[in-house]
Scaffold this active site. Structure first.
Site, mmCIF file in Angstrom:
data_model
loop_
_atom_site.group_PDB
_atom_site.id
_atom_site.type_symbol
_atom_site.label_atom_id
_atom_site.label_comp_id
_atom_site.label_asym_id
_atom_site.label_seq_id
_atom_site.Cartn_x
_atom_site.Cartn_y
_atom_site.Cartn_z
ATOM 1 N N GLU A 280 0.822 -1.199 0.000
ATOM 2 C CA GLU A 280 0.000 0.000 0.000
ATOM 3 C C GLU A 280 0.862 1.257 0.000
ATOM 4 O OE1 GLU A 280 -4.051 -1.589 1.904
ATOM 5 O OE2 GLU A 280 -2.684 -0.772 3.368
ATOM 6 N N CYS B 199 3.306 8.470 1.105
ATOM 7 C CA CYS B 199 3.845 7.503 2.069
ATOM 8 C C CYS B 199 4.013 6.175 1.337
ATOM 9 C CB CYS B 199 2.856 7.378 3.227
ATOM 10 S SG CYS B 199 3.308 6.134 4.434
ATOM 11 N N CYS C 79 5.949 -6.965 7.245
ATOM 12 C CA CYS C 79 7.035 -6.485 8.112
ATOM 13 C C CYS C 79 7.332 -7.561 9.152
ATOM 14 C CB CYS C 79 6.611 -5.187 8.807
ATOM 15 S SG CYS C 79 7.923 -4.468 9.831
ATOM 16 N N CYS D 125 5.666 -5.097 15.833
ATOM 17 C CA CYS D 125 5.421 -4.097 16.870
ATOM 18 C C CYS D 125 3.950 -4.242 17.302
ATOM 19 C CB CYS D 125 5.696 -2.694 16.344
ATOM 20 S SG CYS D 125 7.401 -2.523 15.745
ATOM 21 N N CYS E 60 0.924 -2.058 15.677
ATOM 22 C CA CYS E 60 0.937 -1.780 14.239
ATOM 23 C C CYS E 60 0.315 -2.936 13.461
ATOM 24 C CB CYS E 60 2.384 -1.561 13.777
ATOM 25 S SG CYS E 60 2.518 -1.298 11.995
ATOM 26 N N GLY F 176 6.480 -2.122 6.246
ATOM 27 C CA GLY F 176 7.856 -2.601 6.263
ATOM 28 C C GLY F 176 8.824 -1.766 7.067
ATOM 29 N N GLU F 177 9.991 -2.368 7.323
ATOM 30 C CA GLU F 177 11.067 -1.675 8.030
ATOM 31 C C GLU F 177 12.155 -1.370 6.994
ATOM 32 O OE1 GLU F 177 12.011 -0.168 10.920
ATOM 33 O OE2 GLU F 177 13.857 0.071 9.789
ATOM 34 N N SER G 123 11.737 6.251 8.035
ATOM 35 C CA SER G 123 11.374 6.016 9.431
ATOM 36 C C SER G 123 11.753 4.603 9.837
ATOM 37 C CB SER G 123 9.860 6.215 9.585
ATOM 38 O OG SER G 123 9.457 5.910 10.896
ATOM 39 N N SER H 94 10.854 5.688 15.196
ATOM 40 C CA SER H 94 9.593 5.347 15.869
ATOM 41 C C SER H 94 9.933 4.989 17.309
ATOM 42 C CB SER H 94 8.943 4.138 15.205
ATOM 43 O OG SER H 94 8.420 4.507 13.971
ATOM 44 N N LEU H 95 9.795 5.948 18.191
ATOM 45 C CA LEU H 95 10.255 5.749 19.571
ATOM 46 C C LEU H 95 9.133 5.157 20.436
ATOM 47 C CD1 LEU H 95 12.819 6.241 21.217
ATOM 48 C CD2 LEU H 95 11.870 8.461 21.872
ATOM 49 N N ASN I 128 -3.978 4.762 16.029
ATOM 50 C CA ASN I 128 -5.093 4.335 15.176
ATOM 51 C C ASN I 128 -5.450 2.910 15.542
ATOM 52 O OD1 ASN I 128 -5.471 6.649 13.413
ATOM 53 N ND2 ASN I 128 -3.381 6.207 12.757
ATOM 54 N N CYS J 115 -1.618 6.036 9.781
ATOM 55 C CA CYS J 115 -0.394 5.376 10.245
ATOM 56 C C CYS J 115 -0.707 4.039 10.890
ATOM 57 C CB CYS J 115 0.289 6.201 11.335
ATOM 58 S SG CYS J 115 0.927 7.736 10.804
#
Ligand code: SAH
Length: 374
Positions: A116, A129, A136, A140, A143, A189-190, A221, A244-245, A320, A363
């Site tokens: 996407e 984006c 991924c 996390c 997510c 993805g990372e 990111s 992404s903390l 979200n 997000c």
């Protein structure tokens, strides 16, 4: 469609930098090739080297995706190209339009995988984006992409194709990009786990003779792949960096980010401190506000300590939610109180207005849901 010829396999050896994946459709994807690689490709086909500049201009600057429309190339060359190559195999499977103007693109890649990309119009700029992996591996806890796991890395060609396809769908093929178009690698993805292809795509996007997106308008990111942050620091063409903390201490971060057990906060923050910043550049820290988890006054104070000595800005992102995720967003009142504490300590922060929520484009919602249920 013609059957693939044997000689198209040979191209894999002629151009070793082109990944095998890019040739699985038997016809090579040209969108992932630099001008030099296009030249090698043409010379291998016994074509004149100078055609590479024309081809590069057609693909990367004018964003033409079909050889038929490259009317400045001789017909015979166009025919040879269509036999041996495609500009991109990526196609739009569906497009969803939000009431706020955000558009979510579900794209299909050569092997049927789906990723996407999201186009977000904002008052002073537009942002695209893009994804860097199909799925991924990081899992996390807050997510949606993490829920589906990793299917595979994307090639540079596929990464760049998202930008070309979205730009063409929004503005029209070849129409000049508005000056303030930003690219954020914050989709699926990372990016730092697909390092080489991501860096190559950044170079292709930044290429002056092509899309010419300034590097300061691209942001990568990461959830914190520490050794790759050091590698990124040494790149000549490097995007801006966002981390992404989302947690102010290891106890909370370990719970939310499995990768934190491998690269704890002390190591991540050290890499951030050493990251070379341009004159007006800052690191961005994204902090997803999770109700009752990381949003208390004490957490804000811990965050301030963590960021001390770093030229940073913080994006506070309301979470979200999704049925598969066990968190709620902090209420706006709490987010504002959290922000106030940061402000009093001189830490710049912005509250990110969620965009495209009605079309699952916000997000952390990108999951190519077909695939999640496939
Ligand atoms: N792997 C990269 C890029 C993908 S995530 C990274 O971790 O940064 C992109 C952004 O979406 C990150 O800032 C992440 O914190 C945020 N995000 C993920 N899930 C979210 C959710 N459910 N709500 C709000 N933001 C989310």
């Amino acid at each position: 469609m013609r059957p693939p010829s044997c000689s198209s396999h040979a191209l894999v050896h002629i151009i070793p930098s082109v990944s095998v994946l890019e040739t699985t459709a038997k016809r090579i994807e040209l969108l992932g090739l630099t001008q030099d690689e296009l030249r090698e490709f043409l010379v291998a086909l016994d074509e004149k080297a100078f055609r590479a500049r024309q081809l590069h201009d057609a693909i990367h600057r004018r964003r033409i995706t079909s050889f038929d429309e490259m009317t400045d190339l001789p017909k015979t060359l166009r025919r040879i190209l269509s036999d041996r190559a495609v500009v991109t195999n990526t196609r739009i499977e569906s497009m969803f339009l939000s009431t706020d103007g955000t558009r979510r693109f579900l794209l299909q890649l050569v092997d049927g995988s789906e990723v996407e990309s999201v186009f977000m119009p904002q008052e002073h700029r537009h942002t695209i984006c893009i994804s860097s992996q199909v799925g991924c591996p990081l899992a996390c806890g807050f997510c949606m992409t993490g829920v589906i796991g990793l299917k595979r890395n994307m090639t540079a060609s596929e990464i760049v194709s998202q930008v070309v396809i979205v730009l063409n769908a929004v503005y029209g093929q070849g129409v000049e990009i508005p000056h303030r178009t930003n690219i954020v690698m914050m989709g699926m993805g990372e990016p730092l786990l697909n390092y080489d292809q991501v860096i190559k795509s950044v170079r292709l996007l930044a290429d002056d003779g092509g899309l010419a997106i300034p590097r300061r308008r691209m942001t990568l990111s990461t959830a914190g792949i520490v050794p790759r942050i050091y590698d990124l620091a040494n790149e000549k063409v490097r995007p801006r960096l966002a981390i992404s903390l989302t947690a102010p201490n290891d106890e909370i971060r370990d719970r939310l980010f499995p990768i934190n057990r491998k690269y704890p906060l002390s190591e991540l923050m050290e890499a951030c401190r050493r990251y070379p910043l341009g004159e007006r550049e800052q690191l961005t820290f994204e902090y997803v506000m999770l109700d009752g988890v990381n949003d208390q006054d004490g957490h804000a104070r811990e965050l301030i300590r963590l960021l001390s000595g770093i030229r940073a800005k913080v994006n506070l992102i309301p979470h979200n939610p999704a049925p598969e995720l066990p968190f709620l967003s902090s209420p706006m009142k709490r987010i504002l109180a959290f922000q106030q504490i940061l402000k009093e300590a001189g830490v710049h922060s912005f509250i990110r207005r969620p965009q495209g929520q009605d079309i699952s484009a916000a997000c952390g919602q990108l999951a190519a849901r077909h695939q999640a249920t496939a």
